[in-house]
Design an enzyme around this catalytic site. Structure first.
Site, PDB file in Angstrom:
ATOM      1  N   SER A 163       0.947  -1.063  -0.009  1.00  0.00           N
ATOM      2  CA  SER A 163       0.055   0.027  -0.037  1.00  0.00           C
ATOM      3  C   SER A 163       0.982   1.071   0.307  1.00  0.00           C
ATOM      4  O   SER A 163       1.885   1.162   0.567  1.00  0.00           O
ATOM      5  CB  SER A 163      -1.039   0.235   1.186  1.00  0.00           C
ATOM      6  OG  SER A 163      -1.527   1.228   1.411  1.00  0.00           O
ATOM      7  N   TYR A 175      -2.455  -1.636  10.033  1.00  0.00           N
ATOM      8  CA  TYR A 175      -2.216  -1.545   8.760  1.00  0.00           C
ATOM      9  C   TYR A 175      -1.142  -0.893   8.155  1.00  0.00           C
ATOM     10  O   TYR A 175      -0.510  -1.735   7.548  1.00  0.00           O
ATOM     11  CB  TYR A 175      -3.468  -0.957   8.233  1.00  0.00           C
ATOM     12  CG  TYR A 175      -3.774  -0.948   6.718  1.00  0.00           C
ATOM     13  CD1 TYR A 175      -4.163  -2.074   6.249  1.00  0.00           C
ATOM     14  CD2 TYR A 175      -3.229   0.057   5.850  1.00  0.00           C
ATOM     15  CE1 TYR A 175      -4.223  -2.135   4.900  1.00  0.00           C
ATOM     16  CE2 TYR A 175      -3.282  -0.142   4.458  1.00  0.00           C
ATOM     17  CZ  TYR A 175      -3.675  -1.196   3.859  1.00  0.00           C
ATOM     18  OH  TYR A 175      -3.840  -1.530   2.510  1.00  0.00           O
TER      19      TYR A 175
END
EC number: 1.1.1.209
Length: 318
Positions: A163, A175
């Protein structure tokens, strides 16, 4: 003085573009993809199937596998895989071995991932971080290491979907931590397997509309996290903080989330089919124009901007 420099830059750009566009001959090689129930994984599996690849698609749920198999050709095969379960990984590897045989595995796409709790770090527990790391970091590591002999056999390729938040930690929770970890693993792996002809690429998408960015899920998860906080912590932030935080999150996601998942799939396909795959791909306008440039700015400046965007706790000292 400037003309030779400009010509040199233009020549370099032209040569880079020519090199980037060179593709391998059409192939029916085996590609294994994790997380094909929905989102990037499902779209990539179908696109590669249409291009003639022999796709081995793993899904977390039987319904996801059945739905994918129903709309794909007979070349595509599905299996169930929970990347957090070593036994599930071993079973999937045996399944892959029976399909690829002596040909080996040309492509591995580690796509499976979860968001976890996106919110202030002090609200979260070690277990919250562990759950996300198990899926987003340790899962891909386990799958990759288990399939490495088959990838070496075919001089194949590993594509890890991280990401852009693996380059800039813009929020709290597991995350960003998990994606930074997968970036580091990918860099190390790339150098270690290059002598054996295996290529490793990282795809760092910006914000796209997938189950990971589903606003309802993100809001429900954060509200549940707030509800379990000790009264002292809730008092530190104040009741209004959660409402404001969710409002900011909703505004940002609605503004920058891109519905066109094909932008990511095209990068993944290039990494699998290009003669010279790139080390990194960053699909999405927000990745290219916002997050990546911000990752090179002074940390104090980025901190100041994020502090201005996000709500302040009730008992802030500044």
């Amino acid at each position: 003085m400037w003309l030779p420099l400009l010509l040199g830059v233009l020549l370099w750009a032209a040569l880079w573009l020519l090199r980037d566009r060179q593709c391998l001959p059409a192939s029916d090689a085996f590609i294994f993809i994790t997380g094909c129930d929905s989102g990037f994984g499902r779209l990539l599996a179908l696109r590669l199937d249409q291009r003639g690849f022999r796709v081995l698609a793993s899904c977390l749920t039987p319904s996801g596998a059945e739905d994918l198999q129903r709309v794909a050709s007979s070349r595509l095969h599905t299996t169930l895989l929970d990347v957090t379960d070593p036994q599930s990984i071993r079973q999937a590897v045996k399944w892959v071995e029976t399909h690829v045989g002596e040909a080996g595995l040309f492509g591995l796409v580690n796509n499976a991932g979860v968001a976890g709790i996106i919110g202030p770090t002090p609200w979260q527990t070690r277990e919250d971080f562990q759950r996300v790391l198990n899926v987003n970091t340790l899962g891909p590591i386990g799958v990759t290491l288990a399939l490495l002999p088959l990838l070496l056999q075919a001089r194949g390729r590993v594509i890890n979907i991280t990401s852009v938040l693996g380059r800039l930690a813009a929020n709290g929770g597991g995350y960003c931590v998990s994606k930074f970890g997968l970036e580091a693993f990918s860099d190390s792996l790339r150098r270690d397997v290059a002598p054996f002809g295996v290529r490793v690429s990282i795809v760092e998408p910006g914000f796209f509309r997938t189950p990971v960015t589903n606003l309802e899920t993100l809001e429900d998860t954060l509200q549940a996290c707030w509800a379990r906080l000790p009264p002292a912590t809730q008092a530190l932030y104040g009741e209004a903080f959660l409402t404001k935080y969710l409002r900011v999150q909703q505004r940002i996601m609605n503004m920058i989330c891109d519905p066109d998942l094909a932008k990511v799939s095209r990068c993944l396909e290039h990494a699998l089919t290009a003669r010279h795959p790139r080390t990194r791909y960053s699909p999405g306008w927000d990745a290219k124009l916002l997050w990546l440039p911000a990752s090179y700015l002074p940390a104090r400046l980025v901190d100041a901007v994020l502090a201005w965007v996000l709500p302040k706790p009730a008992q802030t000292v500044y």
